[in-house]
Design a protein around this motif. Structure first.
Motif, mmCIF file in Angstrom:
data_model
loop_
_atom_site.group_PDB
_atom_site.id
_atom_site.type_symbol
_atom_site.label_atom_id
_atom_site.label_comp_id
_atom_site.label_asym_id
_atom_site.label_seq_id
_atom_site.Cartn_x
_atom_site.Cartn_y
_atom_site.Cartn_z
ATOM 1 N N GLN A 88 20.493 -36.054 8.188
ATOM 2 C CA GLN A 88 21.195 -37.292 8.522
ATOM 3 C C GLN A 88 22.209 -37.624 7.442
ATOM 4 N N VAL A 89 23.363 -38.103 7.864
ATOM 5 C CA VAL A 89 24.402 -38.488 6.920
ATOM 6 C C VAL A 89 24.305 -39.990 6.697
ATOM 7 N N LYS A 90 24.131 -40.362 5.443
ATOM 8 C CA LYS A 90 24.054 -41.782 5.115
ATOM 9 C C LYS A 90 25.430 -42.217 4.610
ATOM 10 N N ILE A 91 26.061 -43.143 5.333
ATOM 11 C CA ILE A 91 27.381 -43.613 4.941
ATOM 12 C C ILE A 91 27.221 -44.963 4.258
ATOM 13 N N GLU A 92 27.716 -45.023 3.041
ATOM 14 C CA GLU A 92 27.632 -46.240 2.253
ATOM 15 C C GLU A 92 28.896 -47.060 2.484
ATOM 16 N N VAL A 93 28.748 -48.387 2.558
ATOM 17 C CA VAL A 93 29.897 -49.271 2.736
ATOM 18 C C VAL A 93 30.062 -50.099 1.469
ATOM 19 N N LYS A 94 31.216 -49.949 0.834
ATOM 20 C CA LYS A 94 31.551 -50.729 -0.357
ATOM 21 C C LYS A 94 32.494 -51.845 0.071
ATOM 22 N N GLU A 95 32.611 -52.873 -0.764
ATOM 23 C CA GLU A 95 33.437 -54.022 -0.380
ATOM 24 C C GLU A 95 34.333 -54.449 -1.532
ATOM 25 N N ILE A 96 35.589 -54.774 -1.187
ATOM 26 C CA ILE A 96 36.472 -55.411 -2.164
ATOM 27 C C ILE A 96 36.836 -56.777 -1.595
ATOM 28 N N GLN A 97 36.900 -57.773 -2.487
ATOM 29 C CA GLN A 97 37.227 -59.128 -2.062
ATOM 30 C C GLN A 97 38.561 -59.540 -2.659
ATOM 31 N N LEU A 98 39.380 -60.105 -1.804
ATOM 32 C CA LEU A 98 40.698 -60.569 -2.224
ATOM 33 C C LEU A 98 40.887 -62.005 -1.762
ATOM 34 N N LYS A 99 41.957 -62.623 -2.273
ATOM 35 C CA LYS A 99 42.393 -63.942 -1.798
ATOM 36 C C LYS A 99 43.876 -63.811 -1.486
ATOM 37 N N GLY A 108 45.998 -54.111 -7.539
ATOM 38 C CA GLY A 108 46.088 -52.696 -7.912
ATOM 39 C C GLY A 108 44.757 -52.149 -8.382
ATOM 40 N N ILE A 109 44.030 -52.939 -9.181
ATOM 41 C CA ILE A 109 42.710 -52.514 -9.665
ATOM 42 C C ILE A 109 41.756 -52.327 -8.485
ATOM 43 N N SER A 110 41.762 -53.291 -7.556
ATOM 44 C CA SER A 110 40.879 -53.202 -6.383
ATOM 45 C C SER A 110 41.242 -52.003 -5.522
ATOM 46 N N LEU A 111 42.539 -51.750 -5.367
ATOM 47 C CA LEU A 111 42.971 -50.607 -4.557
ATOM 48 C C LEU A 111 42.573 -49.285 -5.201
ATOM 49 N N ARG A 113 39.937 -48.792 -7.093
ATOM 50 C CA ARG A 113 38.503 -48.651 -6.837
ATOM 51 C C ARG A 113 38.247 -48.215 -5.389
ATOM 52 N N ALA A 114 38.952 -48.849 -4.446
ATOM 53 C CA ALA A 114 38.782 -48.528 -3.025
ATOM 54 C C ALA A 114 39.177 -47.080 -2.758
ATOM 55 N N ARG A 115 40.269 -46.628 -3.370
ATOM 56 C CA ARG A 115 40.729 -45.250 -3.194
ATOM 57 C C ARG A 115 39.650 -44.270 -3.670
ATOM 58 N N LYS A 116 39.039 -44.572 -4.829
ATOM 59 C CA LYS A 116 37.990 -43.706 -5.379
ATOM 60 C C LYS A 116 36.810 -43.624 -4.407
ATOM 61 N N TRP A 117 36.399 -44.763 -3.868
ATOM 62 C CA TRP A 117 35.271 -44.794 -2.934
ATOM 63 C C TRP A 117 35.595 -44.019 -1.664
ATOM 64 N N LEU A 118 36.812 -44.185 -1.152
ATOM 65 C CA LEU A 118 37.200 -43.475 0.067
ATOM 66 C C LEU A 118 37.219 -41.970 -0.167
ATOM 67 N N GLU A 119 37.673 -41.545 -1.332
ATOM 68 C CA GLU A 119 37.682 -40.116 -1.649
ATOM 69 C C GLU A 119 36.270 -39.559 -1.785
ATOM 70 N N GLU A 120 35.306 -40.417 -2.151
ATOM 71 C CA GLU A 120 33.896 -39.999 -2.237
ATOM 72 C C GLU A 120 33.232 -39.974 -0.865
ATOM 73 N N GLY A 121 33.938 -40.445 0.171
ATOM 74 C CA GLY A 121 33.390 -40.428 1.531
ATOM 75 C C GLY A 121 32.729 -41.723 1.942
ATOM 76 N N LYS A 122 32.922 -42.787 1.179
ATOM 77 C CA LYS A 122 32.324 -44.076 1.507
ATOM 78 C C LYS A 122 33.323 -44.920 2.291
ATOM 79 N N LYS A 123 32.793 -45.817 3.118
ATOM 80 C CA LYS A 123 33.655 -46.757 3.840
ATOM 81 C C LYS A 123 33.936 -47.940 2.925
ATOM 82 N N VAL A 124 35.061 -48.611 3.161
ATOM 83 C CA VAL A 124 35.425 -49.769 2.350
ATOM 84 C C VAL A 124 35.713 -50.942 3.277
ATOM 85 N N LYS A 125 35.025 -52.060 3.009
ATOM 86 C CA LYS A 125 35.267 -53.291 3.743
ATOM 87 C C LYS A 125 36.151 -54.164 2.861
#
Length: 180
Positions: A88-99, A108-111, A113-125
């Motif tokens: 089974q493939v476990k997909i992790e969902v990470k989250e970034i919060q903006l205003k 830029g910092i949040s992006l 981090r999000a890019r790194k997570w996406l490259e690792e195969g995680k979803k980003v909310k």
């Protein structure tokens, strides 16, 4: 059905059953359909072979029973379940919060981090939170999320388009599947 959900031998309640006998062949075990037989005869065939009579389809009319080694059957079922769970493939969902007023440096910092997570195969909310009267300008938030989507388009696809949930606007990005 798990191993404990099956009725075996004397637990079977039907008068007659559709009997299937498992036989060892040259290319592995094969099943032979004997037909509808009385329960006593089926139990006799099972004990004669030193095996168990297992009710595999209780909802059928008459119930389907199989002559087999129940211990070996349970062992095989557990192995199959373990193998399925392992694959089974476990997909992790990470989250970034903006205003809406998040400055470009913090964005830029949040992006990054999000890019790194996406490259690792995680979803980003991506959650954009509105405070006070900011909610009246939801178009600004939508533009901000469009910018995030464009910035990460090389490593992600939009799984869930931006939509409002209370005071938050959410968008889900999924990693692009590897091209084979």
């Amino acid at each position: 059905m798990s191993g404990s959900d099956y009725r075996i031998n004397q637990e079977i309640r039907a008068r007659e059953v559709r009997l299937i006998v498992e036989e060892a062949g040259e290319k592995g075990p094969t099943s032979r359909n004997v037909g509808i037989v009385p329960l006593r005869e089926a139990l006799g065939m099972a004990t004669e072979r030193g095996l168990d009579l297992v009710e595999v389809a209780p909802e059928a009319n008459p119930p389907v029973c199989k002559v087999m080694d129940f211990g070996k059957f349970q062992y095989e079922q557990k192995r199959k379940e373990k193998r399925a769970k392992k694959n089974q493939v476990k997909i992790e969902v990470k989250e970034i919060q903006l205003k809406p007023k998040t400055d470009d440096y913090h964005l830029g910092i949040s992006l990054k981090r999000a890019r790194k997570w996406l490259e690792e195969g995680k979803k980003v909310k991506v959650r954009l939170r509105f405070r006070g009267r900011e909610i009246t300008h939801s178009h600004i938030g939508r533009e901000r999320l469009e910018g995030v989507k464009d910035e990460l388009s090389d490593v992600s696809v939009v799984e869930q388009m931006p939509n409002m949930e209370g005071r938050d606007m959410l968008m889900v990005l999924a990693p692009i599947a590897e091209k084979k």
